[in-house]
Design an enzyme around this catalytic site. Structure first.
Site, PDB file in Angstrom:
ATOM      1  N   LYS A 193      28.843  33.831  64.201  1.00 10.97           N
ATOM      2  CA  LYS A 193      29.695  34.046  65.383  1.00 10.97           C
ATOM      3  C   LYS A 193      29.768  32.782  66.237  1.00 10.97           C
ATOM      4  O   LYS A 193      30.467  32.750  67.256  1.00 10.97           O
ATOM      5  CB  LYS A 193      29.175  35.228  66.205  1.00 10.97           C
TER       6      LYS A 193
ATOM      7  N   CYS B 112      30.875  49.141  65.342  1.00 16.97           N
ATOM      8  CA  CYS B 112      29.428  49.393  65.172  1.00 16.97           C
ATOM      9  C   CYS B 112      28.789  49.713  66.516  1.00 16.97           C
ATOM     10  O   CYS B 112      27.650  49.272  66.792  1.00 16.97           O
ATOM     11  CB  CYS B 112      28.724  48.217  64.507  1.00 16.97           C
TER      12      CYS B 112
HETATM   13  N1  7TS Z   1      24.626  42.594  68.046  1.00 16.95           N
HETATM   14  C1  7TS Z   1      25.856  42.458  68.556  1.00 16.95           C
HETATM   15  C2  7TS Z   1      26.029  42.535  70.035  1.00 16.95           C
HETATM   16  C3  7TS Z   1      26.930  42.238  67.702  1.00 16.95           C
HETATM   17  O1  7TS Z   1      28.145  42.086  68.215  1.00 16.95           O
HETATM   18  C4  7TS Z   1      26.729  42.175  66.310  1.00 16.95           C
HETATM   19  C5  7TS Z   1      27.864  42.018  65.338  1.00 16.95           C
HETATM   20  C6  7TS Z   1      25.421  42.290  65.841  1.00 16.95           C
HETATM   21  C7  7TS Z   1      24.397  42.509  66.729  1.00 16.95           C
HETATM   22  C8  7TS Z   1      25.090  42.146  64.391  1.00 16.95           C
HETATM   23  O2  7TS Z   1      25.329  40.848  63.982  1.00 16.95           O
HETATM   24  P1  7TS Z   1      25.035  40.421  62.470  1.00 16.95           P
HETATM   25  O3  7TS Z   1      25.421  38.986  62.405  1.00 16.95           O
HETATM   26  O4  7TS Z   1      23.608  40.651  62.245  1.00 16.95           O
HETATM   27  O5  7TS Z   1      25.897  41.281  61.616  1.00 16.95           O
HETATM   28  N2  7TS Z   1      29.104  42.480  65.810  1.00 16.95           N
HETATM   29  C9  7TS Z   1      30.226  42.651  65.084  1.00 16.95           C
HETATM   30  C10 7TS Z   1      31.417  43.068  65.658  1.00 16.95           C
HETATM   31  O6  7TS Z   1      31.581  43.293  66.864  1.00 16.95           O
HETATM   32  N3  7TS Z   1      32.353  43.181  64.695  1.00 16.95           N
HETATM   33  O7  7TS Z   1      31.797  42.827  63.523  1.00 16.95           O
HETATM   34  C11 7TS Z   1      30.460  42.510  63.741  1.00 16.95           C
END
Ligand code: 7TS
Length: 423
Positions: free
Chosen positions: A243, A381
Site C-alpha cells: 500500500k 474486509c
Molecule cells: N488493516 C487495514 C486497515 C487494511 O486496510 C488492510 C488491507 C489490512 C489491515 C490488511 O493488509 P494486508 O496487506 O495484510 O492484506 N485493506 C484492504 C482494503 O481496504 N482493500 O483491500 C485490502
C-alpha cells in the site's frame, strides 16, 4: 496526528511542498499511462493496493539481474551484497517510522501477518481467562479475527469500542471500556473503509494508563501520514509494503525491543536459530528470531526504495495534496443526488466511501470500470463497520499522491452515468 490544510502549509513556503508536481509524479508510475476499456485509466483503488514507481520496479529488476542470492548464509559476493542491501532496508524503515533501533523492525509478509504474530506470540503468555482485549468497530478483519482466535485460546474477552455516525471513535465510551482487565488494545491508525484518522497518540496514553499494551495497524497510514513510533510510544506498529508503493508480500512489524525479546518465536526454521541440536535449540536474537526461512529479499529491498521515494517527496507534501483532493472530491460527490458518503470524520485520509440510492455498489463498480475507473466495491474486509451503518457494501474511491482533480471529475461523471443507466 492530523492532516494539515494546504493553505497553511503553502504559507510556510517549504521547498518540497512548493515543488510538488503531480504531473511529474505521475510520470514515475508507468502503469497509470494506459487505457482500460478504451478510456484513460483512473486508478482510485489505492487503499487496496498502490501502484509502483519506476524506482521500485528498477530496484526489483536490479536485485534479480545483478545480485540475486540468499541472504545471511553465503560467503560469496552475491550473497554478501544481497545481505547488505536487505539489512540496509531495516535501517531505512527504522528511520521511516523513527524506531529507536533497527532490531525493532521485523520483516514479514504484510500487516495481516504482523497482527497474527503479535496475537500468537505476545498473547498467550500475557493474557488469561477474563482479561480483555479492546478493538474498535472500524477494524479491518485482520485486526479482528486474530484477537478472536486469541480469545478462544485463552478465554480472554474481546471488547468493541463504538463509533459515531461520522465514523469517529467515541472517546468517552472508549475510556469507559478501558479498565484493569484490559490487557491489550489494537486499533487502525487510519480506517480503510471510512478514512477516519484515529487519535492514536491519545489512545496510546489511555491504554498505557490502565496497564494495557497497544498495537496500531498502520496499513492505511504509511503512504499518507508521517509515522513516528517513538512519539506515539505504541508497543507494536505494522505497515504493509504494497500500500506504500512497494511490492506485495513484504511488510514490517515494529515492536518495542524488550517486548520482542520476551516473546517466543512465531515460526521455527532456518534463520531464526543460533544453534540446533535434537536436545536443544537456541533462538537467534531479535529481529531474526521472528524471520524463519528465506524472506522476500527483493520485496524488502523494493520496500526500501519505496520508503526512500516517499521520503524524497515528503509526507507533508503528500498529505497536503491528498487533503486538497479529498476536500474537492467530497464537495463534488455530495452534489450528486442519492449519494451518501459513509465516513465523514473531521480528521480523514483521502478515502471516499459512498452508497448510491437504488444501485448496488457492484453495479456502480462495473459501470465505472467501463469508464476506465478502478474503485473498490464491497465490504472492504470490514463487515462490522458496514453493519454499524446498516449497509452491506459501499463503493470506495481511495486516493494516492498521483491522483488529480481530473481523476475526481472522471469519478463524478462516471457516477452520474451510473445514475443515468439505472434511471
Ligand atoms: N488493516 C487495514 C486497515 C487494511 O486496510 C488492510 C488491507 C489490512 C489491515 C490488511 O493488509 P494486508 O496487506 O495484510 O492484506 N485493506 C484492504 C482494503 O481496504 N482493500 O483491500 C485490502
Amino acid at each position: 496526528m492530523s492532516t494539515v490544510s494546504a493553505a497553511s502549509i503553502l504559507e510556510t513556503q517549504e521547498p518540497s511542498i512548493r515543488d510538488f508536481d503531480v504531473n511529474r509524479i505521475r510520470r514515475d508510475f508507468p502503469i497509470l499511462h494506459q487505457t482500460v476499456n478504451g478510456k484513460p485509466l483512473v486508478y482510485l483503488d489505492n487503499a487496496a493496493t498502490s501502484q509502483k514507481p519506476q524506482k521500485v520496479l528498477d530496484t526489483l529488476e536490479r536485485v534479480y539481474r545483478e545480485y540475486n542470492s540468499n541472504i545471511h548464509r553465503g560467503v560469496h559476493t552475491l550473497s554478501q551484497t544481497a545481505t547488505t542491501e536487505y539489512e540496509k532496508v531495516r535501517e531505512k524503515v527504522r528511520s521511516f517510522i523513527n524506531a529507536r533501533s533497527e532490531r525493532e523492525i521485523i520483516f514479514l509478509r504484510n500487516t495481516t501477518e504482523a497482527i497474527n504474530l503479535v496475537a500468537k506470540c505476545y498473547g498467550p503468555a500475557n493474557l488469561k481467562a477474563g482479561d480483555e482485549i479492546l478493538i474498535t468497530t472500524m477494524e479491518h478483519h485482520s485486526n479482528i479475527v486474530p484477537w478472536q482466535l486469541l480469545c478462544e485460546q485463552t478465554g480472554a474477552v474481546l471488547k468493541i469500542a463504538p463509533i459515531n455516525d461520522a465514523g469517529e471513535l467515541m472517546l468517552d465510551d472508549y475510556e469507559k471500556l478501558l479498565n484493569e482487565k484490559t490487557k491489550f488494545v489494537s486499533m487502525a491508525h487510519v480506517s480503510n473503509a471510512l478514512g477516519t484518522i484515529n487519535p492514536v497518540r491519545q489512545i496510546v496514553d489511555l491504554a498505557h494508563a490502565c496497564g494495557a499494551k497497544i498495537m496500531l495497524d498502520g496499513a492505511q497510514a504509511a503512504p499518507h501520514l508521517a509515522i513516528n513510533v517513538r512519539d506515539l510510544d505504541c508497543d507494536f506498529y505494522t505497515v504493509t509494503g504494497h500500500k506504500m508503493f512497494a511490492p506485495t508480500g513484504i511488510g514490517i512489524l515494529f515492536g518495542k525491543h524488550d517486548l520482542l525479546e520476551e516473546m517466543p518465536p512465531y515460526q521455527g526454521g532456518g534463520e531464526m536459530i543460533l544453534s540446533v541440536t535434537f536436545e536443544k535449540t537456541v533462538y537467534n536474537k531479535v529481529p531474526h528470531k521472528f524471520e524463519a526461512g528465506t524472506p522476500h529479499i527483493a520485496g524488502a529491498i523494493g520496500l526500501g526504495a519505496a520508503a526512500q521515494y516517499i521520503s524524497a517527496i515528503g509526507l507533508d507534501s503528500i498529505a497536503s495534496h491528498e487533503h486538497d483532493l479529498l476536500a474537492y472530491g467530497t464537495e463534488k460527490l455530495q452534489e450528486i443526488p442519492g449519494l451518501t458518503l459513509i465516513g465523514t470524520a473531521g480528521n480523514k485520509a483521502a478515502i471516499m466511501s459512498f452508497t448510491l440510492e437504488g444501485v448496488h455498489p457492484h453495479d456502480v463498480g462495473t459501470i465505472l470500470d467501463l469508464e476506465g475507473i478502478a474503485v473498490r466495491t464491497g465490504h472492504h474486509c470490514a463487515q462490522p463497520t458496514m453493519e454499524r451503518f446498516g449497509i452491506t457494501a459501499t463503493t470506495r474511491a481511495s486516493l494516492a499522491l498521483y491522483n488529480t482533480k481530473q481523476d475526481i471529475d472522471a469519478l463524478v461523471m462516471g457516477v452520474r452515468k451510473v445514475i443515468e443507466v439505472f434511471g
